[in-house]
Design an enzyme around this catalytic site. Structure first.
Site, PDB file in Angstrom:
ATOM      1  N   THR A  98       0.870  -1.169   0.000  1.00 15.23           N
ATOM      2  CA  THR A  98       0.000   0.000   0.000  1.00 15.23           C
ATOM      3  C   THR A  98       0.914   1.228   0.000  1.00 15.23           C
ATOM      4  O   THR A  98       1.582   1.517   0.990  1.00 15.23           O
ATOM      5  CB  THR A  98      -0.927   0.023   1.225  1.00 15.23           C
ATOM      6  OG1 THR A  98      -1.797  -1.107   1.157  1.00 15.23           O
ATOM      7  CG2 THR A  98      -1.766   1.297   1.249  1.00 15.23           C
ATOM      8  N   LYS A 173      -7.324   1.481  -3.274  1.00 17.71           N
ATOM      9  CA  LYS A 173      -6.998   1.093  -1.897  1.00 17.71           C
ATOM     10  C   LYS A 173      -7.216   2.261  -0.940  1.00 17.71           C
ATOM     11  O   LYS A 173      -7.647   2.074   0.206  1.00 17.71           O
ATOM     12  CB  LYS A 173      -5.548   0.610  -1.819  1.00 17.71           C
ATOM     13  CG  LYS A 173      -5.095   0.195  -0.403  1.00 17.71           C
ATOM     14  CD  LYS A 173      -5.905  -0.970   0.151  1.00 17.71           C
ATOM     15  CE  LYS A 173      -5.509  -1.318   1.586  1.00 17.71           C
ATOM     16  NZ  LYS A 173      -4.202  -1.987   1.686  1.00 17.71           N
ATOM     17  N   LYS A 241      -0.135   5.289   8.493  1.00 20.46           N
ATOM     18  CA  LYS A 241       0.617   5.479   7.256  1.00 20.46           C
ATOM     19  C   LYS A 241      -0.332   5.551   6.067  1.00 20.46           C
ATOM     20  O   LYS A 241      -0.232   6.444   5.216  1.00 20.46           O
ATOM     21  CB  LYS A 241       1.622   4.330   7.083  1.00 20.46           C
ATOM     22  CG  LYS A 241       2.527   4.443   5.860  1.00 20.46           C
ATOM     23  CD  LYS A 241       2.004   3.688   4.645  1.00 20.46           C
ATOM     24  CE  LYS A 241       2.096   2.190   4.835  1.00 20.46           C
ATOM     25  NZ  LYS A 241       1.714   1.444   3.597  1.00 20.46           N
TER      26      LYS A 241
END
Length: 294
Positions: A98, A173, A241
């Site tokens: 990711t 995502k 994050k």
């Protein structure tokens, strides 16, 4: 059977690479920053390990990566002894990290210049999904490359979707993480409210999970949340994050994410409580902590 390399054997990459070897029957070579983890993987699944990403990628038809962030990804691809130096023309690099859409575009251009394809293919489903081979994979990049790579990706996935050109996988995502952030906060507040109201939480969830409030988070996390146990999935540090990536991208494109920004700060509170490695359902802990302080 294809010749496959897998770079990054964390809680996700370790079982994903295992499915490529055992379920897919592919010839898999792995690389991990900590060599002992690669040795353990080979002992469990067979295959081979390599001392650098470049050596792992040499001669491979497909090279996968699942690392921490943009800089980690650059290091294992275009860094010294990176995989891009070992890949052959016509091969495909599939990144399951990711990361940002911008690093996907950067690496896709670098791959194209060297004669191979790059797909950004982040995953959802957590550690359990990786171990059970039922991840959801969101893929951006050249569609022909996707068609070639999909049967290999299927080894560890329940759903593999082509989302569009380079970066579309990462952008999808981001949508996933934005939605999850709001869902987990809502579920945390709902369970907290039920506890304070003196309701039987099991009975409450038993009813509302059959209606419009139902979600994967509710079905899979309500019991551990109710018991204040948070060792069952994606860590708070990693969620922060990811939400940072979402908020940065939102700033670039002019999207407004007020709830996401708020939940990101709530996760910062969880980190301040020492919950860096707790799973994301630990948002409920900050509500319980506020009660104890009161």
């Amino acid at each position: 059977m294809a010749k496959v390399a897998f770079i990054g054997l964390g809680v996700m990459g370790f079982p994903m690479a295992g499915h490529l070897s055992v379920k897919g029957g592919h010839d898999v070579t792995v690389y991990n920053r900590t060599p002992a983890k690669a040795v353990t993987w080979v002992e469990k699944f067979g295959g081979k390990s390599a001392p650098t990403p470049r050596q792992a990628a040499e001669g491979a038809d497909f090279v996968f990566s699942c690392v921490g962030n943009d800089e980690d990804l650059r290091l294992v691809t275009i860094g010294p002894d990176g995989a891009f130096e070992g890949m052959k023309a016509g091969s495909i690099f599939i990144d399951n990290t990711t990361a940002s859409a911008s690093v996907a575009e950067e690496l896709a251009a670098a791959a194209l210049a060297k004669g191979f394809a790059f797909l950004d293919a982040p995953v959802s489903g957590g550690q359990a999904g990786a171990e059970n081979g039922v991840l959801t994979v969101m893929v951006g990049g050249d569609e022909t490359a996707f068609d070639h790579a999909k049967p290999v990706i299927d080894c560890f996935a329940r759903m593999v979707g082509y989302m569009g050109p380079t970066g579309a996988g990462q952008l999808t995502k981001m949508v996933n993480q934005i939605a999850i952030a709001g869902l987990v906060e809502g579920l945390s507040e709902g369970i907290h409210f039920a506890q304070k109201a003196g309701l039987d939480v099991e009975k409450v969830i038993g009813v509302i999970s059959k209606g419009a409030a139902q979600s994967w988070q509710m079905e899979n996390r309500w019991q551990t949340m109710n018991a204040d146990k948070f060792d069952y999935g994606f860590a708070v540090d990693w969620m922060r994050k990811d939400l940072g990536i979402c908020l940065s991208q939102a700033s670039k494109i002019g999207a407004r994410l007020p709830v996401t920004a708020l939940v990101d700060q709530f996760y910062a509170e969880v980190q301040a409580m020492g919950g860096n490695r707790w799973d994301t359902s630990s948002l409920i802990a900050r509500l319980s902590n506020a009660d104890r302080k009161a």
